[in-house]
Design a protein around this motif. Structure first.
Motif, PDB file in Angstrom:
ATOM      1  N   ALA A  87     -13.974  -1.478  -1.203  1.00  0.00           N
ATOM      2  CA  ALA A  87     -15.214  -2.155  -1.597  1.00  0.00           C
ATOM      3  C   ALA A  87     -15.160  -3.638  -1.243  1.00  0.00           C
ATOM      4  N   GLU A  88     -14.056  -4.287  -1.542  1.00  0.00           N
ATOM      5  CA  GLU A  88     -13.915  -5.714  -1.240  1.00  0.00           C
ATOM      6  C   GLU A  88     -13.964  -5.965   0.262  1.00  0.00           C
ATOM      7  N   LEU A  89     -13.239  -5.173   1.020  1.00  0.00           N
ATOM      8  CA  LEU A  89     -13.148  -5.359   2.464  1.00  0.00           C
ATOM      9  C   LEU A  89     -14.487  -5.147   3.154  1.00  0.00           C
ATOM     10  N   THR A  90     -15.225  -4.136   2.722  1.00  0.00           N
ATOM     11  CA  THR A  90     -16.493  -3.807   3.373  1.00  0.00           C
ATOM     12  C   THR A  90     -17.678  -4.529   2.745  1.00  0.00           C
ATOM     13  N   GLY A  91     -17.444  -5.232   1.643  1.00  0.00           N
ATOM     14  CA  GLY A  91     -18.521  -5.972   0.986  1.00  0.00           C
ATOM     15  C   GLY A  91     -19.534  -5.069   0.311  1.00  0.00           C
ATOM     16  N   THR A  92     -19.075  -3.928  -0.167  1.00  0.00           N
ATOM     17  CA  THR A  92     -19.967  -2.992  -0.852  1.00  0.00           C
ATOM     18  C   THR A  92     -19.537  -2.822  -2.299  1.00  0.00           C
ATOM     19  N   ASP A  93     -20.410  -2.205  -3.079  1.00  0.00           N
ATOM     20  CA  ASP A  93     -20.091  -1.924  -4.475  1.00  0.00           C
ATOM     21  C   ASP A  93     -19.035  -0.830  -4.566  1.00  0.00           C
ATOM     22  N   LEU A  94     -18.214  -0.919  -5.589  1.00  0.00           N
ATOM     23  CA  LEU A  94     -17.237   0.129  -5.847  1.00  0.00           C
ATOM     24  C   LEU A  94     -17.944   1.470  -6.040  1.00  0.00           C
ATOM     25  N   ALA A  95     -19.087   1.466  -6.716  1.00  0.00           N
ATOM     26  CA  ALA A  95     -19.827   2.711  -6.937  1.00  0.00           C
ATOM     27  C   ALA A  95     -20.268   3.330  -5.606  1.00  0.00           C
ATOM     28  N   ALA A  96     -20.657   2.507  -4.654  1.00  0.00           N
ATOM     29  CA  ALA A  96     -21.062   3.024  -3.341  1.00  0.00           C
ATOM     30  C   ALA A  96     -19.866   3.645  -2.615  1.00  0.00           C
ATOM     31  N   VAL A  97     -18.709   3.006  -2.709  1.00  0.00           N
ATOM     32  CA  VAL A  97     -17.501   3.557  -2.096  1.00  0.00           C
ATOM     33  C   VAL A  97     -17.189   4.912  -2.716  1.00  0.00           C
ATOM     34  N   GLN A  98     -17.255   4.997  -4.030  1.00  0.00           N
ATOM     35  CA  GLN A  98     -16.973   6.258  -4.718  1.00  0.00           C
ATOM     36  C   GLN A  98     -17.981   7.339  -4.336  1.00  0.00           C
TER      37      GLN A  98
ATOM     38  N   SER B  75     -24.112 -10.751   1.372  1.00  0.00           N
ATOM     39  CA  SER B  75     -22.681 -10.504   1.238  1.00  0.00           C
ATOM     40  C   SER B  75     -21.986 -10.890   2.535  1.00  0.00           C
ATOM     41  N   PRO B  76     -21.369 -12.073   2.591  1.00  0.00           N
ATOM     42  CA  PRO B  76     -20.642 -12.454   3.806  1.00  0.00           C
ATOM     43  C   PRO B  76     -19.551 -11.448   4.176  1.00  0.00           C
ATOM     44  N   ALA B  77     -18.899 -10.851   3.183  1.00  0.00           N
ATOM     45  CA  ALA B  77     -17.861  -9.857   3.479  1.00  0.00           C
ATOM     46  C   ALA B  77     -18.460  -8.644   4.177  1.00  0.00           C
ATOM     47  N   ALA B  78     -19.635  -8.199   3.724  1.00  0.00           N
ATOM     48  CA  ALA B  78     -20.294  -7.055   4.357  1.00  0.00           C
ATOM     49  C   ALA B  78     -20.712  -7.407   5.781  1.00  0.00           C
ATOM     50  N   CYS B  79     -21.211  -8.593   5.972  1.00  0.00           N
ATOM     51  CA  CYS B  79     -21.618  -9.054   7.298  1.00  0.00           C
ATOM     52  C   CYS B  79     -20.399  -9.095   8.231  1.00  0.00           C
ATOM     53  N   ALA B  80     -19.303  -9.645   7.743  1.00  0.00           N
ATOM     54  CA  ALA B  80     -18.082  -9.707   8.547  1.00  0.00           C
ATOM     55  C   ALA B  80     -17.584  -8.308   8.874  1.00  0.00           C
TER      56      ALA B  80
ATOM     57  N   VAL C 187     -11.736   6.410   6.782  1.00  0.00           N
ATOM     58  CA  VAL C 187     -10.609   5.770   7.470  1.00  0.00           C
ATOM     59  C   VAL C 187      -9.858   4.833   6.529  1.00  0.00           C
ATOM     60  N   LEU C 188     -10.584   3.991   5.815  1.00  0.00           N
ATOM     61  CA  LEU C 188      -9.927   2.983   4.970  1.00  0.00           C
ATOM     62  C   LEU C 188      -9.211   3.595   3.765  1.00  0.00           C
ATOM     63  N   HIS C 189      -9.828   4.551   3.122  1.00  0.00           N
ATOM     64  CA  HIS C 189      -9.232   5.103   1.902  1.00  0.00           C
ATOM     65  C   HIS C 189      -8.338   6.306   2.182  1.00  0.00           C
ATOM     66  N   LEU C 190      -8.861   7.267   2.923  1.00  0.00           N
ATOM     67  CA  LEU C 190      -8.111   8.508   3.102  1.00  0.00           C
ATOM     68  C   LEU C 190      -7.065   8.425   4.203  1.00  0.00           C
ATOM     69  N   VAL C 191      -7.290   7.615   5.233  1.00  0.00           N
ATOM     70  CA  VAL C 191      -6.306   7.493   6.312  1.00  0.00           C
ATOM     71  C   VAL C 191      -5.349   6.336   6.040  1.00  0.00           C
ATOM     72  N   LEU C 192      -5.894   5.157   5.725  1.00  0.00           N
ATOM     73  CA  LEU C 192      -5.042   3.980   5.513  1.00  0.00           C
ATOM     74  C   LEU C 192      -4.557   3.844   4.073  1.00  0.00           C
ATOM     75  N   ASP C 193      -5.068   4.678   3.208  1.00  0.00           N
ATOM     76  CA  ASP C 193      -4.635   4.725   1.811  1.00  0.00           C
ATOM     77  C   ASP C 193      -4.909   3.427   1.040  1.00  0.00           C
ATOM     78  N   LEU C 194      -6.006   2.745   1.398  1.00  0.00           N
ATOM     79  CA  LEU C 194      -6.395   1.566   0.622  1.00  0.00           C
ATOM     80  C   LEU C 194      -7.056   2.033  -0.669  1.00  0.00           C
ATOM     81  N   PRO C 195      -6.773   1.391  -1.786  1.00  0.00           N
ATOM     82  CA  PRO C 195      -7.458   1.740  -3.030  1.00  0.00           C
ATOM     83  C   PRO C 195      -8.968   1.524  -2.895  1.00  0.00           C
ATOM     84  N   GLU C 196      -9.721   2.259  -3.652  1.00  0.00           N
ATOM     85  CA  GLU C 196     -11.181   2.168  -3.607  1.00  0.00           C
ATOM     86  C   GLU C 196     -11.664   0.730  -3.810  1.00  0.00           C
ATOM     87  N   THR C 197     -11.019   0.001  -4.711  1.00  0.00           N
ATOM     88  CA  THR C 197     -11.442  -1.383  -4.961  1.00  0.00           C
ATOM     89  C   THR C 197     -11.246  -2.260  -3.726  1.00  0.00           C
ATOM     90  N   GLU C 198     -10.155  -2.037  -2.979  1.00  0.00           N
ATOM     91  CA  GLU C 198      -9.921  -2.810  -1.756  1.00  0.00           C
ATOM     92  C   GLU C 198     -10.922  -2.432  -0.675  1.00  0.00           C
TER      93      GLU C 198
END
Length: 144
Positions: free
Chosen positions: A116-127, A68-73, A103-114
């Motif tokens: 997951a996309e930003l960190t290169g992880t599965d939505l299920a893992a974020v949840q 996952s290049p996104a996860a690596c980044a 930080v990303l979801h609860l502080v910055l208020d990014l949706p769970e899907t974002e």
């Protein structure tokens, strides 16, 4: 000479090595910067993101070879930010992925899907990380 069709040159997709990490930077820069700015002064936030992309540029072929290049980044961005920020003392008891989600979801208020996309992880893992963060919160004690 490239083949022509109906008087026009066929379009070929750009080579990935010409795009480099800048496409990823353009895609996520604002969110990377918001993350950095939540933990650092503004000038340091810009420095951390610039340093991360300098490193990603140097290692881009390895990033592209990662599952996952996104996860690596994200790992590079997080490390560069955290190097300047130091430990997140109020949440130091949490694992890094839990801290990221917090930080990303609860502080910055990014949706769970974002997240997951930003960190290169599965939505299920974020949840799952969100559930574990919420479960780890101290519960208020009631007095009777």
């Amino acid at each position: 000479m490239p083949p022509y069709r109906h008087g026009h040159r066929r379009c070929r997709p750009p080579r990935p090595d010409l795009v480099g990490p800048w496409a990823l930077r353009d895609l996520h820069y604002a969110r990377y910067l918001r993350y950095a700015a939540a933990l650092l002064p503004a000038a340091d936030a810009c420095t951390a993101i610039d340093e991360a992309f300098d490193e990603l540029t140097e290692t881009w072929s390895h990033v592209l070879a990662a599952p996952s290049p996104a996860a690596c980044a994200w790992q590079v961005v997080r490390r560069c930010v955290r190097t300047l920020a130091g430990p997140l003392k109020p949440v130091a008891h949490l694992a890094e992925p839990q801290q990221d989600v917090l930080v990303l979801h609860l502080v910055l208020d990014l949706p769970e899907t974002e997240v997951a996309e930003l960190t290169g992880t599965d939505l299920a893992a974020v949840q799952m990380h969100l559930r574990s963060v919420r479960a780890a919160r101290p519960q208020p004690t009631t007095t009777t």
